[in-house]
Design a protein around this motif. Structure first.
Motif, PDB file in Angstrom:
ATOM      1  N   VAL A 125       0.844  -1.196   0.000  1.00 50.11           N
ATOM      2  CA  VAL A 125       0.000   0.000   0.000  1.00 50.11           C
ATOM      3  C   VAL A 125       0.883   1.251   0.000  1.00 50.11           C
ATOM      4  N   PRO A 126       0.714   2.155  -0.969  1.00 55.00           N
ATOM      5  CA  PRO A 126       1.517   3.392  -0.985  1.00 55.00           C
ATOM      6  C   PRO A 126       1.290   4.224   0.278  1.00 55.00           C
ATOM      7  N   THR A 127       2.386   4.579   0.919  1.00 57.34           N
ATOM      8  CA  THR A 127       2.354   5.471   2.087  1.00 57.34           C
ATOM      9  C   THR A 127       3.582   6.375   1.974  1.00 57.34           C
ATOM     10  N   ASP A 128       3.766   7.265   2.931  1.00 51.62           N
ATOM     11  CA  ASP A 128       5.026   8.004   2.914  1.00 51.62           C
ATOM     12  C   ASP A 128       6.125   7.143   3.532  1.00 51.62           C
ATOM     13  N   SER A 129       7.362   7.516   3.289  1.00 48.29           N
ATOM     14  CA  SER A 129       8.498   6.715   3.743  1.00 48.29           C
ATOM     15  C   SER A 129       8.569   6.611   5.260  1.00 48.29           C
ATOM     16  N   VAL A 130       8.213   7.682   5.941  1.00 45.13           N
ATOM     17  CA  VAL A 130       8.276   7.690   7.403  1.00 45.13           C
ATOM     18  C   VAL A 130       7.337   6.638   7.977  1.00 45.13           C
ATOM     19  N   SER A 138       8.947  -1.092  14.150  1.00 44.74           N
ATOM     20  CA  SER A 138       8.137  -1.437  15.310  1.00 44.74           C
ATOM     21  C   SER A 138       7.104  -2.454  14.864  1.00 44.74           C
ATOM     22  N   PRO A 139       7.546  -3.713  14.721  1.00 46.98           N
ATOM     23  CA  PRO A 139       6.696  -4.711  14.083  1.00 46.98           C
ATOM     24  C   PRO A 139       5.339  -4.891  14.747  1.00 46.98           C
ATOM     25  N   ALA A 140       4.319  -4.583  13.986  1.00 41.65           N
ATOM     26  CA  ALA A 140       2.930  -4.775  14.385  1.00 41.65           C
ATOM     27  C   ALA A 140       2.170  -4.953  13.092  1.00 41.65           C
ATOM     28  N   ILE A 141       0.855  -4.859  13.138  1.00 45.09           N
ATOM     29  CA  ILE A 141       0.075  -5.164  11.939  1.00 45.09           C
ATOM     30  C   ILE A 141       0.350  -4.188  10.792  1.00 45.09           C
ATOM     31  N   ALA A 142       0.759  -2.958  11.098  1.00 46.16           N
ATOM     32  CA  ALA A 142       1.057  -2.000  10.029  1.00 46.16           C
ATOM     33  C   ALA A 142       2.204  -2.468   9.150  1.00 46.16           C
ATOM     34  N   SER A 143       3.087  -3.308   9.693  1.00 45.02           N
ATOM     35  CA  SER A 143       4.211  -3.806   8.895  1.00 45.02           C
ATOM     36  C   SER A 143       3.743  -4.696   7.756  1.00 45.02           C
ATOM     37  N   ALA A 144       2.477  -5.127   7.800  1.00 46.31           N
ATOM     38  CA  ALA A 144       1.948  -5.998   6.755  1.00 46.31           C
ATOM     39  C   ALA A 144       1.395  -5.221   5.566  1.00 46.31           C
ATOM     40  N   TRP A 145       1.204  -3.892   5.718  1.00 42.66           N
ATOM     41  CA  TRP A 145       0.589  -3.162   4.606  1.00 42.66           C
ATOM     42  C   TRP A 145       1.286  -1.864   4.210  1.00 42.66           C
ATOM     43  N   ALA A 146       2.003  -1.210   5.102  1.00 40.44           N
ATOM     44  CA  ALA A 146       2.602   0.086   4.791  1.00 40.44           C
ATOM     45  C   ALA A 146       3.812  -0.091   3.880  1.00 40.44           C
ATOM     46  N   GLY A 147       3.661   0.291   2.603  1.00 40.52           N
ATOM     47  CA  GLY A 147       4.686  -0.004   1.610  1.00 40.52           C
ATOM     48  C   GLY A 147       5.583   1.154   1.218  1.00 40.52           C
ATOM     49  N   GLY A 148       5.363   2.344   1.758  1.00 37.84           N
ATOM     50  CA  GLY A 148       6.213   3.471   1.404  1.00 37.84           C
ATOM     51  C   GLY A 148       5.885   4.036   0.029  1.00 37.84           C
ATOM     52  N   GLU A 179      -0.572   0.218  -8.659  1.00 38.03           N
ATOM     53  CA  GLU A 179       0.223   1.388  -8.276  1.00 38.03           C
ATOM     54  C   GLU A 179       1.712   1.072  -8.132  1.00 38.03           C
ATOM     55  N   ASN A 180       2.044  -0.210  -7.987  1.00 34.70           N
ATOM     56  CA  ASN A 180       3.448  -0.611  -7.862  1.00 34.70           C
ATOM     57  C   ASN A 180       4.206  -0.549  -9.184  1.00 34.70           C
ATOM     58  N   ASN A 181       3.473  -0.330 -10.304  1.00 32.35           N
ATOM     59  CA  ASN A 181       4.068  -0.272 -11.648  1.00 32.35           C
ATOM     60  C   ASN A 181       4.557  -1.661 -12.071  1.00 32.35           C
ATOM     61  N   ILE A 182       3.605  -2.515 -12.410  1.00 32.23           N
ATOM     62  CA  ILE A 182       3.897  -3.902 -12.777  1.00 32.23           C
ATOM     63  C   ILE A 182       4.880  -4.000 -13.946  1.00 32.23           C
ATOM     64  N   PRO A 183       4.688  -3.243 -15.043  1.00 29.36           N
ATOM     65  CA  PRO A 183       5.646  -3.347 -16.153  1.00 29.36           C
ATOM     66  C   PRO A 183       7.081  -3.041 -15.732  1.00 29.36           C
ATOM     67  N   ARG A 184       7.250  -2.063 -14.836  1.00 29.57           N
ATOM     68  CA  ARG A 184       8.595  -1.720 -14.380  1.00 29.57           C
ATOM     69  C   ARG A 184       9.214  -2.858 -13.586  1.00 29.57           C
ATOM     70  N   ILE A 185       8.408  -3.506 -12.724  1.00 29.05           N
ATOM     71  CA  ILE A 185       8.910  -4.638 -11.948  1.00 29.05           C
ATOM     72  C   ILE A 185       9.375  -5.757 -12.884  1.00 29.05           C
ATOM     73  N   LEU A 186       8.533  -6.098 -13.855  1.00 29.26           N
ATOM     74  CA  LEU A 186       8.866  -7.185 -14.779  1.00 29.26           C
ATOM     75  C   LEU A 186      10.133  -6.866 -15.562  1.00 29.26           C
TER      76      LEU A 186
END
Length: 224
Positions: A125-130, A138-148, A179-186
């Protein structure tokens, strides 16, 4: 149809601390089920899931492969997720070995070029880097979705590690969103790491356009 792993042993309290299987998880299960015959015939010896959460995906792989000599390794930065993964394996009669670590940090050297089946459903999930950095430190449930930025900060880190983990005939499944830009990843995985990738399944789930990508070393791709 291969049944979804039994998660009845996990409670609402567990899912306050660990990512509960959702549409992205189920799309990944569908992609693995579509490849079930190929996965069984390849007889993987080492399966590694990064960020296993509840353990649902690795338990599903164990169900696909059935009785085998495969080693099912799972990592998660969230200690409670590690405990849930082991419990899910026990509930579904699959021996899941869980290691509390960042990505593959404590396993990378020992697993170089040995992983036959590699799976990562990252925080996309797109978030800010911070926010992303805070979630991972600080491993908790947010570590499963916050992608920067672009949802790709942790994914980009792991994409540099994955090629070294894969065995010559290994496969790597990755969950991503538009939003991750699939073509760029490939393109990056092919040009920088000689890993040929393709979208094997995609689905809209609310506002998310989910994709499952499968990568293999050049010359070892299946035609499914």
């Amino acid at each position: 149809m291969i049944p979804t792993p039994n998660l009845s042993h996990l409670t609402a309290k567990d899912f306050e601390r660990v990512y509960e299987p959702a549409e992205d998880t189920f799309l990944l299960l569908d992609a693995l089920e579509n490849d079930a015959e190929d996965l069984k015939s390849s007889r993987p010896l080492i399966c590694l899931e990064i960020g296993s959460g509840s353990g649902c995906v690795s338990a599903f792989i164990g169900t696909i492969l059935g009785p085998s000599s495969a080693l099912y390794l799972c990592t998660d930065i969230n200690t409670h997720a590690c405990q849930c993964t082991v419990a899910t394996g026990r509930q579904n009669k699959v021996c899941l070995e869980s290691v509390g670590t960042y990505l593959d940090r404590s396993l990378h050297t020992r697993l170089k070029h040995r992983v036959d089946l590699l799976i990562f459903n990252p925080p996309y999930v797109p978030t800010d880097s911070v926010e992303a950095e805070s979630a991972q430190s600080s491993p908790a449930i947010a570590s499963a979705w916050a992608g920067g930025i672009n949802g790709m900060e942790l994914t980009n880190t792991f994409l540099k590690l994955a090629p070294e983990l894969l065995a010559p005939q290994g496969r790597f499944y990755l969950v991503a969103v538009k939003e991750n830009n699939i073509p760029r990843i490939l393109a990056a995985m092919l040009n920088e790491h000689d890993l040929a990738g393709k979208v094997v399944l995609q689905r809209r789930a609310g506002r998310e356009h989910l994709h499952i990508l499968r990568f293999e070393k050049q010359g070892s791709q299946v035609q499914t």
